[in-house]
Design a protein around this motif. Structure first.
Motif, PDB file in Angstrom:
ATOM      1  N   ASN A 117       0.784  -1.233   0.000  1.00 38.11           N
ATOM      2  CA  ASN A 117       0.000   0.000   0.000  1.00 38.11           C
ATOM      3  C   ASN A 117       0.815   1.280   0.000  1.00 38.11           C
ATOM      4  N   ILE A 118       2.087   1.206  -0.343  1.00 35.10           N
ATOM      5  CA  ILE A 118       2.821   2.423  -0.677  1.00 35.10           C
ATOM      6  C   ILE A 118       3.134   2.330  -2.157  1.00 35.10           C
ATOM      7  N   THR A 119       3.492   3.443  -2.749  1.00 32.62           N
ATOM      8  CA  THR A 119       3.796   3.387  -4.171  1.00 32.62           C
ATOM      9  C   THR A 119       5.258   3.013  -4.377  1.00 32.62           C
ATOM     10  N   LEU A 120       5.518   2.545  -5.560  1.00 33.55           N
ATOM     11  CA  LEU A 120       6.884   2.215  -5.946  1.00 33.55           C
ATOM     12  C   LEU A 120       7.766   3.459  -5.860  1.00 33.55           C
ATOM     13  N   MET A 121       7.200   4.629  -6.181  1.00 30.69           N
ATOM     14  CA  MET A 121       7.939   5.891  -6.074  1.00 30.69           C
ATOM     15  C   MET A 121       8.315   6.185  -4.627  1.00 30.69           C
ATOM     16  N   GLY A 136      16.532   6.097  -1.632  1.00 28.07           N
ATOM     17  CA  GLY A 136      17.539   6.895  -2.329  1.00 28.07           C
ATOM     18  C   GLY A 136      17.953   6.331  -3.674  1.00 28.07           C
ATOM     19  N   MET A 137      17.011   5.729  -4.386  1.00 30.65           N
ATOM     20  CA  MET A 137      17.337   5.149  -5.684  1.00 30.65           C
ATOM     21  C   MET A 137      17.673   6.253  -6.685  1.00 30.65           C
ATOM     22  N   PRO A 138      18.807   6.116  -7.372  1.00 27.72           N
ATOM     23  CA  PRO A 138      19.234   7.144  -8.323  1.00 27.72           C
ATOM     24  C   PRO A 138      18.275   7.248  -9.514  1.00 27.72           C
ATOM     25  N   GLY A 139      18.080   8.468  -9.976  1.00 23.95           N
ATOM     26  CA  GLY A 139      17.251   8.709 -11.151  1.00 23.95           C
ATOM     27  C   GLY A 139      15.779   8.912 -10.850  1.00 23.95           C
ATOM     28  N   ILE A 140      15.367   8.728  -9.611  1.00 26.17           N
ATOM     29  CA  ILE A 140      13.965   8.939  -9.232  1.00 26.17           C
ATOM     30  C   ILE A 140      13.877  10.265  -8.482  1.00 26.17           C
ATOM     31  N   LEU A 141      13.476  11.305  -9.200  1.00 24.30           N
ATOM     32  CA  LEU A 141      13.412  12.641  -8.610  1.00 24.30           C
ATOM     33  C   LEU A 141      12.069  12.915  -7.946  1.00 24.30           C
ATOM     34  N   ALA A 142      10.997  12.405  -8.532  1.00 22.79           N
ATOM     35  CA  ALA A 142       9.648  12.555  -7.968  1.00 22.79           C
ATOM     36  C   ALA A 142       9.308  14.009  -7.671  1.00 22.79           C
ATOM     37  N   GLU A 143       9.539  14.869  -8.636  1.00 24.38           N
ATOM     38  CA  GLU A 143       9.356  16.308  -8.437  1.00 24.38           C
ATOM     39  C   GLU A 143       7.927  16.717  -8.097  1.00 24.38           C
ATOM     40  N   GLY A 169       5.819  14.890  -6.431  1.00 22.60           N
ATOM     41  CA  GLY A 169       5.405  14.250  -5.188  1.00 22.60           C
ATOM     42  C   GLY A 169       4.394  13.136  -5.345  1.00 22.60           C
ATOM     43  N   GLY A 170       4.236  12.639  -6.538  1.00 18.83           N
ATOM     44  CA  GLY A 170       3.332  11.514  -6.744  1.00 18.83           C
ATOM     45  C   GLY A 170       1.971  11.867  -7.299  1.00 18.83           C
ATOM     46  N   SER A 171       1.822  13.054  -7.840  1.00 18.13           N
ATOM     47  CA  SER A 171       0.507  13.465  -8.347  1.00 18.13           C
ATOM     48  C   SER A 171       0.331  13.224  -9.845  1.00 18.13           C
ATOM     49  N   CYS A 172       1.232  12.494 -10.455  1.00 22.89           N
ATOM     50  CA  CYS A 172       1.148  12.157 -11.882  1.00 22.89           C
ATOM     51  C   CYS A 172       1.140  13.423 -12.744  1.00 22.89           C
ATOM     52  N   ALA A 173       1.959  14.404 -12.349  1.00 22.85           N
ATOM     53  CA  ALA A 173       2.017  15.672 -13.068  1.00 22.85           C
ATOM     54  C   ALA A 173       3.384  15.925 -13.693  1.00 22.85           C
ATOM     55  N   CYS A 174       4.268  14.954 -13.610  1.00 21.12           N
ATOM     56  CA  CYS A 174       5.576  15.053 -14.257  1.00 21.12           C
ATOM     57  C   CYS A 174       5.971  13.627 -14.622  1.00 21.12           C
ATOM     58  N   SER A 198       6.440   5.461 -11.477  1.00 28.25           N
ATOM     59  CA  SER A 198       6.446   4.681 -10.238  1.00 28.25           C
ATOM     60  C   SER A 198       5.452   5.214  -9.207  1.00 28.25           C
ATOM     61  N   CYS A 199       5.029   6.480  -9.354  1.00 30.54           N
ATOM     62  CA  CYS A 199       4.025   7.027  -8.432  1.00 30.54           C
ATOM     63  C   CYS A 199       2.657   6.406  -8.644  1.00 30.54           C
TER      64      CYS A 199
END
Length: 105
Positions: free
Chosen positions: A21-25, A32-39, A41-46, A84-85
């Motif tokens: 029940n958490i997201t992959l993001m 601290g996985m490299p390349g995952i910036l998640a700018e 915050g998980g709202s599917c907007a980037c 991943s979000c």
């Protein structure tokens, strides 16, 4: 616990454990996985949390919804590409292999 294997672009592997029940993001950011910036915050907007699900797991994970599908047009899309979000972890995903983007482009 769900076991996820993150694979970096250079082949390095990271085995991590998570609760469902958490997201992959969220998992990738916490670890601290490299390349995952998640700018966004998980709202599917980037698309800064783009990953590629290993072919052995794409059917089990399923495909993107319409909004995610549009956002994936912003990245170097490949078979198995997901944001991943938008992938909520569940017990059936234990052992999943996720390929991370190259953080250097």
């Amino acid at each position: 616990m769900i076991e996820v294997h993150f694979v970096e672009a250079d082949g390095r592997r990271h085995r991590v454990l998570a609760r469902s029940n958490i997201t992959l993001m969220e998992l990738a950011v916490r670890q601290g996985m490299p390349g995952i910036l998640a700018e966004c915050g998980g709202s599917c907007a980037c698309a800064t949390c783009h990953v590629v699900i290993d072919p052995d797991w794409t059917a089990a994970i399923g495909g993107p919804n319409d909004m995610e599908d549009m956002m994936l047009d912003l990245v170097d899309r490949q078979p198995g590409s997901r944001l991943s979000c938008q992938v909520k972890l569940r017990d059936a995903m234990t052992g999943m292999v996720v390929h991370l983007p190259n953080p250097n482009g």
